[in-house]
Design a protein around this motif. Sequence first.
Motif, PDB file in Angstrom:
ATOM      1  N   VAL A  38       0.848  -1.186   0.000  1.00 19.95           N
ATOM      2  CA  VAL A  38       0.000   0.000   0.000  1.00 19.95           C
ATOM      3  C   VAL A  38       0.883   1.237   0.000  1.00 19.95           C
ATOM      4  CG1 VAL A  38      -0.244  -0.052   2.531  1.00 19.95           C
ATOM      5  CG2 VAL A  38      -1.899   1.214   1.148  1.00 19.95           C
ATOM      6  N   GLN A  39       0.493   2.202  -0.817  1.00 21.02           N
ATOM      7  CA  GLN A  39       1.244   3.460  -0.896  1.00 21.02           C
ATOM      8  C   GLN A  39       0.270   4.614  -0.700  1.00 21.02           C
ATOM      9  OE1 GLN A  39       3.046   4.447  -4.693  1.00 21.02           O
ATOM     10  NE2 GLN A  39       4.539   5.789  -3.736  1.00 21.02           N
ATOM     11  N   HIS A  40       0.377   5.269   0.442  1.00 23.62           N
ATOM     12  CA  HIS A  40      -0.423   6.467   0.679  1.00 23.62           C
ATOM     13  C   HIS A  40       0.232   7.669   0.016  1.00 23.62           C
ATOM     14  CE1 HIS A  40      -2.216   3.935   3.870  1.00 23.62           C
ATOM     15  NE2 HIS A  40      -3.298   4.631   3.575  1.00 23.62           N
ATOM     16  N   LEU A  41      -0.564   8.713  -0.181  1.00 24.11           N
ATOM     17  CA  LEU A  41      -0.095   9.887  -0.893  1.00 24.11           C
ATOM     18  C   LEU A  41       1.169  10.441  -0.246  1.00 24.11           C
ATOM     19  CD1 LEU A  41      -0.877  11.772  -3.227  1.00 24.11           C
ATOM     20  CD2 LEU A  41      -2.072  13.198  -1.542  1.00 24.11           C
ATOM     21  N   ASN A  42       2.153  10.700  -1.090  1.00 24.32           N
ATOM     22  CA  ASN A  42       3.443  11.264  -0.653  1.00 24.32           C
ATOM     23  C   ASN A  42       4.219  10.363   0.306  1.00 24.32           C
ATOM     24  OD1 ASN A  42       3.036  13.624  -2.189  1.00 24.32           O
ATOM     25  ND2 ASN A  42       1.802  14.503  -0.544  1.00 24.32           N
ATOM     26  N   GLU A  43       3.897   9.095   0.287  1.00 29.34           N
ATOM     27  CA  GLU A  43       4.649   8.141   1.092  1.00 29.34           C
ATOM     28  C   GLU A  43       5.235   7.047   0.208  1.00 29.34           C
ATOM     29  OE1 GLU A  43       1.830   8.600   5.092  1.00 29.34           O
ATOM     30  OE2 GLU A  43       2.381   6.613   4.353  1.00 29.34           O
ATOM     31  N   SER A  44       6.074   6.225   0.791  1.00 32.47           N
ATOM     32  CA  SER A  44       6.636   5.104   0.043  1.00 32.47           C
ATOM     33  C   SER A  44       5.752   3.877   0.222  1.00 32.47           C
ATOM     34  CB  SER A  44       8.056   4.808   0.531  1.00 32.47           C
ATOM     35  OG  SER A  44       8.052   4.505   1.905  1.00 32.47           O
ATOM     36  N   PRO A  45       5.838   2.930  -0.696  1.00 31.75           N
ATOM     37  CA  PRO A  45       5.059   1.688  -0.529  1.00 31.75           C
ATOM     38  C   PRO A  45       5.532   0.906   0.686  1.00 31.75           C
ATOM     39  CG  PRO A  45       5.880   1.920  -2.780  1.00 31.75           C
ATOM     40  CD  PRO A  45       6.578   2.947  -1.964  1.00 31.75           C
ATOM     41  N   ARG A  46       4.589   0.265   1.335  1.00 35.17           N
ATOM     42  CA  ARG A  46       4.939  -0.614   2.454  1.00 35.17           C
ATOM     43  C   ARG A  46       4.087  -1.869   2.361  1.00 35.17           C
ATOM     44  NH1 ARG A  46       0.904  -0.582   6.157  1.00 35.17           N
ATOM     45  NH2 ARG A  46      -0.472   1.244   6.217  1.00 35.17           N
ATOM     46  N   LEU A  47       4.613  -2.930   2.922  1.00 31.14           N
ATOM     47  CA  LEU A  47       3.934  -4.205   2.860  1.00 31.14           C
ATOM     48  C   LEU A  47       2.646  -4.175   3.671  1.00 31.14           C
ATOM     49  CD1 LEU A  47       4.203  -7.176   1.849  1.00 31.14           C
ATOM     50  CD2 LEU A  47       5.032  -7.690   4.157  1.00 31.14           C
ATOM     51  N   LEU A  48       1.575  -4.684   3.075  1.00 28.45           N
ATOM     52  CA  LEU A  48       0.299  -4.811   3.784  1.00 28.45           C
ATOM     53  C   LEU A  48       0.034  -6.273   4.149  1.00 28.45           C
ATOM     54  CD1 LEU A  48      -2.353  -3.489   4.717  1.00 28.45           C
ATOM     55  CD2 LEU A  48      -3.217  -3.798   2.397  1.00 28.45           C
ATOM     56  N   LEU A  49       0.203  -7.153   3.166  1.00 30.27           N
ATOM     57  CA  LEU A  49      -0.061  -8.574   3.379  1.00 30.27           C
ATOM     58  C   LEU A  49       0.894  -9.398   2.541  1.00 30.27           C
ATOM     59  CD1 LEU A  49      -3.929  -8.871   2.831  1.00 30.27           C
ATOM     60  CD2 LEU A  49      -2.768  -9.113   5.019  1.00 30.27           C
TER      61      LEU A  49
ATOM     62  N   GLY B   1      10.830  -0.697  12.621  1.00 30.35           N
ATOM     63  CA  GLY B   1      11.201  -1.734  11.671  1.00 30.35           C
ATOM     64  C   GLY B   1      12.399  -1.334  10.854  1.00 30.35           C
ATOM     65  N   PRO B   2      12.827  -2.206   9.971  1.00 34.14           N
ATOM     66  CA  PRO B   2      13.987  -1.918   9.120  1.00 34.14           C
ATOM     67  C   PRO B   2      13.743  -0.679   8.267  1.00 34.14           C
ATOM     68  CG  PRO B   2      13.384  -4.233   8.996  1.00 34.14           C
ATOM     69  CD  PRO B   2      12.286  -3.543   9.733  1.00 34.14           C
ATOM     70  N   LYS B   3      14.819   0.096   8.089  1.00 29.71           N
ATOM     71  CA  LYS B   3      14.690   1.357   7.362  1.00 29.71           C
ATOM     72  C   LYS B   3      15.642   1.395   6.176  1.00 29.71           C
ATOM     73  CE  LYS B   3      11.964   3.960  10.100  1.00 29.71           C
ATOM     74  NZ  LYS B   3      10.728   4.640   9.649  1.00 29.71           N
ATOM     75  N   VAL B   4      15.131   1.926   5.085  1.00 31.94           N
ATOM     76  CA  VAL B   4      15.960   2.249   3.931  1.00 31.94           C
ATOM     77  C   VAL B   4      16.019   3.770   3.856  1.00 31.94           C
ATOM     78  CG1 VAL B   4      16.157   2.155   1.424  1.00 31.94           C
ATOM     79  CG2 VAL B   4      15.323   0.158   2.687  1.00 31.94           C
ATOM     80  N   LEU B   5      17.222   4.305   3.846  1.00 37.22           N
ATOM     81  CA  LEU B   5      17.379   5.756   3.813  1.00 37.22           C
ATOM     82  C   LEU B   5      17.765   6.210   2.418  1.00 37.22           C
ATOM     83  CD1 LEU B   5      19.355   6.217   7.146  1.00 37.22           C
ATOM     84  CD2 LEU B   5      16.906   6.447   6.760  1.00 37.22           C
ATOM     85  N   GLN B   6      17.170   7.308   1.985  1.00 33.78           N
ATOM     86  CA  GLN B   6      17.498   7.852   0.677  1.00 33.78           C
ATOM     87  C   GLN B   6      17.929   9.314   0.817  1.00 33.78           C
ATOM     88  OE1 GLN B   6      13.888   5.687  -1.662  1.00 33.78           O
ATOM     89  NE2 GLN B   6      15.251   6.925  -2.939  1.00 33.78           N
ATOM     90  N   ILE B   7      19.003   9.619   0.126  1.00 28.16           N
ATOM     91  CA  ILE B   7      19.539  10.971   0.134  1.00 28.16           C
ATOM     92  C   ILE B   7      19.847  11.376  -1.304  1.00 28.16           C
ATOM     93  CG2 ILE B   7      21.413  12.460   0.933  1.00 28.16           C
ATOM     94  CD1 ILE B   7      21.864  10.356   3.172  1.00 28.16           C
ATOM     95  N   PRO B   8      19.419  12.552  -1.764  1.00 31.00           N
ATOM     96  CA  PRO B   8      18.596  13.551  -1.066  1.00 31.00           C
ATOM     97  C   PRO B   8      17.114  13.208  -1.160  1.00 31.00           C
ATOM     98  CG  PRO B   8      19.076  14.302  -3.267  1.00 31.00           C
ATOM     99  CD  PRO B   8      19.761  12.973  -3.127  1.00 31.00           C
ATOM    100  N   SER B   9      16.316  13.904  -0.411  1.00 27.54           N
ATOM    101  CA  SER B   9      14.878  13.699  -0.503  1.00 27.54           C
ATOM    102  C   SER B   9      14.311  14.460  -1.706  1.00 27.54           C
ATOM    103  CB  SER B   9      14.189  14.161   0.778  1.00 27.54           C
ATOM    104  OG  SER B   9      14.493  15.517   1.033  1.00 27.54           O
ATOM    105  N   HIS B  10      15.000  15.532  -2.054  1.00 26.72           N
ATOM    106  CA  HIS B  10      14.546  16.324  -3.199  1.00 26.72           C
ATOM    107  C   HIS B  10      15.748  17.001  -3.834  1.00 26.72           C
ATOM    108  CE1 HIS B  10      11.401  19.446  -4.840  1.00 26.72           C
ATOM    109  NE2 HIS B  10      11.965  18.730  -5.776  1.00 26.72           N
ATOM    110  N   GLN B  11      15.813  16.945  -5.163  1.00 25.25           N
ATOM    111  CA  GLN B  11      16.885  17.621  -5.868  1.00 25.25           C
ATOM    112  C   GLN B  11      16.346  18.250  -7.150  1.00 25.25           C
ATOM    113  OE1 GLN B  11      20.613  15.788  -5.734  1.00 25.25           O
ATOM    114  NE2 GLN B  11      21.579  17.475  -6.816  1.00 25.25           N
TER     115      GLN B  11
END
Lengths: 115, 114
Positions: A38-49, B1-11
């Motif tokens: 699922v990907q909410h607006l201005n967010e990254s996709p994340r696992l739902l199921l 939970g596990p995190k993936v970091l991205q740089i930059p956020s905007h360019q």
Amino acid sequence: GDSVTQTEGLVTLTEGLPVMLNCTYQTIYSNPFLFWYVQHLNESPRLLLKSFTDNKRTEHQGFHATLHKSSSSFHLQKSSAQLSDSALYYCALSGTSGGNYKPTFGKGTSLVVHP
Amino acid sequence: GPKVLQIPSHQIIDMGQMVTLNCDPVSNHLYFYWYKQILGQQMEFLVNFYNGKVMEKSKLFKDQFSVERPDGSYFTLKIQPTALEDSAVYFCASSSRASTGQLYFGEGSKLTVL
């Protein structure tokens, strides 16, 4: 190669009504993993199921899906839609044998829930 | 939970310039991916990377694109030179296993090419 089909590009419904987003797949693998992201607006996709087991219902955050290998389907359902469910939903597939380095994503279904 | 970091956020860059998008994947993950999402559209696969090599790339992964992960540091996507149609949000993802592991996505790097 593998493919995932999400027939609806856009689903619009009223809050409180049931949700069903379709997902069917084709794969050479006999034991695929199926995912909903699922990907909410201005967010990254994340696992739902996710699911691996045939005919077993998987639930999370009010959503559920059952992998049916006989029909190659993994539809996403929810009994009552909420405004906060508005998002982009991706169905995805991975094989379980060596050599599959890339999950296959569907084109996504945009769910819009209105009051 | 596990995190993936991205740089930059905007360019924001001018067309023709080079840009490098950086991704710090989840520790101990071995499989890395880049996806491209144009505003309002679905996410599309660009490339995946394992053991120092590109495993698969899509038609969107033009010759101007390259990826690398030198010495276990950032997993990078370089575009040289950039074009107007490269404007998009680029998501990095990583997984612990190729087939059965879920993807963990970063927050995305929004690239605007003027």
